[in-house]
Design a protein around this motif. Sequence first.
Motif: not given
Length: 355
Positions: A13-40
């Motif tokens: 309701g306040v933030n959109i949190k996002a992450a991009v994960v690559e499937v593998g062995k191991p899995h890898r976190l390629l990127g992430f962000c938090t976008h402020y979005f007070p939807i109300w």
Amino acid sequence: MSTLLISALDVGGVNIKAAVVEVGKPHRLLGFCTHYFPIWKIGKEGLGDALNQVNKTLRLECDVVALTMTAELSDAYQTKREGVEHIVDTVQKIYRGKPIYVLSTSGSFFHTEASIKAPLEVAGANWVATAWLAGKLLNSCIVIDVGSTTTDIIPVLRGRVAAKGKTDLERLQNGELVYTGALRTNLAALTRKVPANGVLTPISAEHFASTGDVHLILKHISEDEFTVETADGRGRSLGEAYARLARIVCADVEMLSKEALDKIARYLYKVQLNQIVDALKKVLRGVEPKDVKVESCLTLGIGRCFLAKPAAAKLGLRAYELSDLTTLKPSIPETAVALGWLLASKLGGDADLCM
């Protein structure tokens, strides 16, 4: 062999949190962000634009989408059913043709049609992802996730989520959801009285100040970490925080000294900490089966160091952060990363996640 990229979205309701994960062995976190979005405040019609902004920030083309949400509770929607349907529909429009997996409170993933038909099974389910992660890392523990608005307290036993509640209502009733957070909580929701110049004084039932002001004054957070709007719409400087705090007793900084305001801030911090401790005690008392010993906790969220860890210490629990157990940094949006890791494990097999 081509790689599979997962875009994991936690639409709050306040933030959109996002992450991009690559499937593998191991899995890898390629990127992430938090976008402020007070939807109300911005309105539900702006959700699509906000998701497009998230994609521009990440600059990674995904193959599939993992989705969880808490924004359906916002008063932008009349019902959770309406909220779930709108959020799922908007995500479908933005990620045209991509498979979308919606996390449920049972820990399984629903396709979009199933999630719309059973909205209460996917509404407010982001805590399931962090609880799954805790089970993977610590086996039996308590998750204490102190965000900007709420605190999740989730028991995990023998690697499995052991929460008694599923919906927000049930979780509130069981102490597993505490509506107190590190930034946004109205101070009038914490207590009815504070000590002002030696007198226990009733506080105004206005939204004059928030917990972000208290934690800024006490140096628990920096101005940069005060990432939400302030109660009066002014800035996030220490002086402005003191001015807001003074107003809760219908005073100002010319009437109350810095020392008096510091005392009020410390008092409010103690009250908030005790709220979390009381809920934690309730959850621990309800842990079943009784033969499982819970001695540790996974602390998450912006309040992990100054609220979650002290609460755990009061009850003799050993507190860990993600960075103690993985290569992940404290700055990541934990629910989105956990969500991406969970789906990667289901699609590509159990494996560690690295940055």
